[in-house]
Design a protein around this motif. Structure first.
Motif, short mmCIF file in Angstrom:
data_model
loop_
_atom_site.label_atom_id
_atom_site.label_comp_id
_atom_site.label_asym_id
_atom_site.label_seq_id
_atom_site.Cartn_x
_atom_site.Cartn_y
_atom_site.Cartn_z
N VAL A 88 0.65 -1.27 0.09
CA VAL A 88 -0.12 0.12 -0.09
C VAL A 88 1.03 1.09 0.07
O VAL A 88 1.73 1.46 0.73
CB VAL A 88 -1.00 0.07 1.17
CG1 VAL A 88 -1.88 1.24 1.28
CG2 VAL A 88 -1.88 -1.35 1.47
N PRO A 89 0.87 1.99 -0.99
CA PRO A 89 -0.01 2.14 -2.24
C PRO A 89 0.35 0.62 -3.10
O PRO A 89 1.25 0.18 -2.79
CB PRO A 89 0.36 3.44 -3.15
CG PRO A 89 1.63 3.87 -2.52
CD PRO A 89 1.66 3.25 -1.26
N TYR A 90 -0.36 0.72 -4.16
CA TYR A 90 0.11 -0.52 -5.09
C TYR A 90 1.64 -0.40 -5.45
O TYR A 90 2.02 0.82 -5.83
CB TYR A 90 -0.79 -0.59 -6.40
CG TYR A 90 -2.30 -1.02 -6.23
CD1 TYR A 90 -2.67 -2.34 -6.09
CD2 TYR A 90 -3.22 0.06 -6.11
CE1 TYR A 90 -3.86 -2.60 -5.89
CE2 TYR A 90 -4.50 -0.41 -5.71
CZ TYR A 90 -4.87 -1.66 -5.63
OH TYR A 90 -6.23 -1.92 -5.32
N LYS A 91 2.09 -1.64 -5.53
CA LYS A 91 3.67 -1.67 -6.05
C LYS A 91 3.79 -2.82 -7.15
O LYS A 91 3.25 -3.81 -7.28
CB LYS A 91 4.54 -2.00 -4.85
CG LYS A 91 5.81 -1.62 -5.05
CD LYS A 91 6.77 -1.74 -3.84
CE LYS A 91 8.22 -1.34 -3.91
NZ LYS A 91 9.05 -1.64 -2.64
N CYS A 92 4.66 -2.26 -8.23
CA CYS A 92 4.59 -3.42 -9.09
C CYS A 92 6.13 -3.17 -9.74
O CYS A 92 6.98 -2.25 -9.59
CB CYS A 92 3.91 -3.21 -10.51
SG CYS A 92 4.00 -1.68 -11.28
N ARG A 93 6.67 -4.51 -10.12
CA ARG A 93 8.01 -4.45 -10.84
C ARG A 93 7.67 -4.81 -12.18
O ARG A 93 6.90 -5.46 -12.62
CB ARG A 93 8.66 -5.85 -10.25
CG ARG A 93 10.21 -5.86 -10.76
CD ARG A 93 11.03 -6.98 -10.22
NE ARG A 93 10.36 -8.04 -10.14
CZ ARG A 93 10.33 -8.90 -11.02
NH1 ARG A 93 11.15 -8.87 -12.03
NH2 ARG A 93 9.91 -10.23 -10.88
N ILE A 94 8.23 -3.98 -13.24
CA ILE A 94 7.91 -3.82 -14.64
C ILE A 94 9.16 -4.17 -15.60
O ILE A 94 10.34 -3.68 -15.00
CB ILE A 94 7.58 -2.56 -15.18
CG1 ILE A 94 6.21 -1.98 -14.21
CG2 ILE A 94 7.30 -2.35 -16.50
CD1 ILE A 94 5.60 -0.77 -14.69
N VAL A 95 8.97 -4.88 -16.28
CA VAL A 95 10.13 -5.30 -17.21
C VAL A 95 9.90 -4.79 -18.69
O VAL A 95 8.91 -5.67 -19.19
CB VAL A 95 10.83 -6.56 -17.08
CG1 VAL A 95 11.81 -7.08 -18.30
CG2 VAL A 95 10.99 -7.34 -15.97
N LEU A 96 10.51 -4.03 -19.28
CA LEU A 96 10.02 -3.64 -20.82
C LEU A 96 11.16 -3.71 -21.54
O LEU A 96 12.31 -3.31 -21.46
CB LEU A 96 9.84 -2.07 -20.61
CG LEU A 96 9.35 -1.32 -21.96
CD1 LEU A 96 7.96 -1.92 -22.43
CD2 LEU A 96 9.10 -0.03 -21.90
N LYS A 97 11.02 -4.74 -22.66
CA LYS A 97 11.96 -4.84 -23.71
C LYS A 97 11.65 -3.90 -24.86
O LYS A 97 10.77 -3.97 -25.61
CB LYS A 97 11.76 -6.45 -24.11
CG LYS A 97 11.86 -7.31 -22.91
CD LYS A 97 11.67 -8.85 -23.48
CE LYS A 97 11.62 -9.74 -22.33
NZ LYS A 97 11.19 -11.00 -22.74
N LYS A 98 12.85 -3.22 -25.14
CA LYS A 98 12.75 -2.16 -26.33
C LYS A 98 12.93 -2.91 -27.65
O LYS A 98 13.87 -3.97 -27.55
CB LYS A 98 13.77 -1.31 -25.85
CG LYS A 98 13.65 -0.31 -24.59
CD LYS A 98 12.54 0.78 -24.96
CE LYS A 98 12.56 1.75 -23.96
NZ LYS A 98 11.45 2.75 -24.24
N PRO A 99 12.88 -2.38 -28.61
CA PRO A 99 13.01 -3.11 -30.05
C PRO A 99 14.28 -3.01 -30.25
O PRO A 99 14.94 -3.86 -31.03
CB PRO A 99 12.24 -2.25 -30.90
CG PRO A 99 11.18 -1.57 -30.25
CD PRO A 99 11.71 -1.28 -28.73
N SER A 100 15.27 -2.15 -29.66
CA SER A 100 16.65 -1.93 -29.90
C SER A 100 17.23 -3.16 -29.15
O SER A 100 18.52 -3.30 -29.46
CB SER A 100 17.08 -0.74 -29.32
OG SER A 100 16.95 -0.55 -27.98
#
Length: 289
Positions: free
Chosen positions: A180-192
């Motif tokens: 609290v508050p919401y928590k997230c782990r993000i993995v973003l794969k770029k086109p490069s």
């Protein structure tokens, strides 16, 4: 401009649109609000959504988005009422069927693009072979008529090797954590080829909008070389094909026998046989050199 990745993905402000987004939750935190927030963002831009629901009835999902008159743009696939096909209900889809057949992927060319939502993938995994399911998701994400594929999964219910394959296929993964508050782990794969990893916090408004999104930590690095075959192979096995960090260190420290000989010096010992011909005369004495 904020560097928070989640807000950019939800509001479609990212420099590129991830082809496959994986959203995961657990028994301590539910992620359907984030899924519906992303769906509503697509609907507000008049993008058609094909929604496969397996955990809740279509009417229940529809109630979350009909307040803004957006539900009319959603085509529901009912995988909740008769998932196994025991009732022979014509209006329901059966989860043992290949997913690309449910969404008629590859059969209609040149039509307007649409978004595919699978809520939840856990139930589909229980009804069909996981390797075929991974291939179906890959096929859907590559279809020219599919603008984006959104997969919702529970980390408590999906086997580790299957989850690893899903994460490999995904262009963006959003792993929700109980906080609290919401928590997230993000993995973003770029086109490069670069990968962004970010730990972020946010609030979810009553209308399912992501608010107060901020970055807690962000890291840039190069991805390891992998292939689609690795992910599919991982989904087909019941054992782990990868090494843990401790196993990798032990492997690197292992001194092989031939390495020990090279480092300490060695010699070749040969015992001649009785039939060996040991001619001590010069073989070139007749060449007058």
């Amino acid at each position: 401009m904020t560097k928070a990745i989640l807000g950019k993905i939800i509001h479609k402000c990212e420099s590129f649109s991830p082809r496959l987004i994986l959203i995961t939750d657990s028994s301590q935190i539910h992620g359907r609000g984030v899924v519906l927030s992303l769906v509503k963002s697509h609907l507000r831009t008049n993008t058609e959504v094909h929604y496969l629901t397996t955990a809740l009835s279509p009417a229940r999902i529809k109630s979350y988005i009909e307040s803004e008159g957006l539900a009319s743009k959603v085509t529901f696939f009912d995988g909740y009422s008769d998932a196994s096909g025991w009732k022979n209900t014509a209006s329901c889809v059966h989860l043992h069927e290949p997913l690309e057949e449910l969404f008629t992927v590859g059969t209609v060319k040149g039509s307007s693009k649409y978004v595919v939502v699978i809520d939840k993938i856990d139930d589909a995994i229980n009804h069909q072979d996981s390797s075929k399911l991974i291939k179906s998701l890959h096929k859907i994400s590559l279809d020219e008529n599919v603008e984006q594929l959104i997969v919702y999964a529970s980390s408590d219910c999906v086997q580790e090797n299957v989850m690893s394959a899903l994460c490999h296929l995904a262009s963006a993964t959003i792993h929700l954590q109980a906080a609290v508050p919401y928590k997230c782990r993000i993995v973003l794969k770029k086109p490069s080829g670069k990968v962004l990893q970010s730990c972020e916090e946010f609030n979810l408004g009553p209308d399912l909008t992501v608010q107060d999104n901020r970055t807690v930590e962000i890291v840039k690095h190069q991805p390891e070389e992998t292939s689609d075959a690795d992910a599919i192979l991982a989904a087909q096995t019941t054992f782990n094909l990868t090494l843990t960090e401790d196993q990798r260190k032990s492997k690197n420290m292992l001194l092989l026998p031939h390495t020990r000989v090279q480092s300490s010096g060695g010699q070749i010992l040969y015992t001649p046989d009785d039939v060996d011909d040991w001619d001590e005369e010069d073989p070139d004495d007749d060449l007058d050199i």
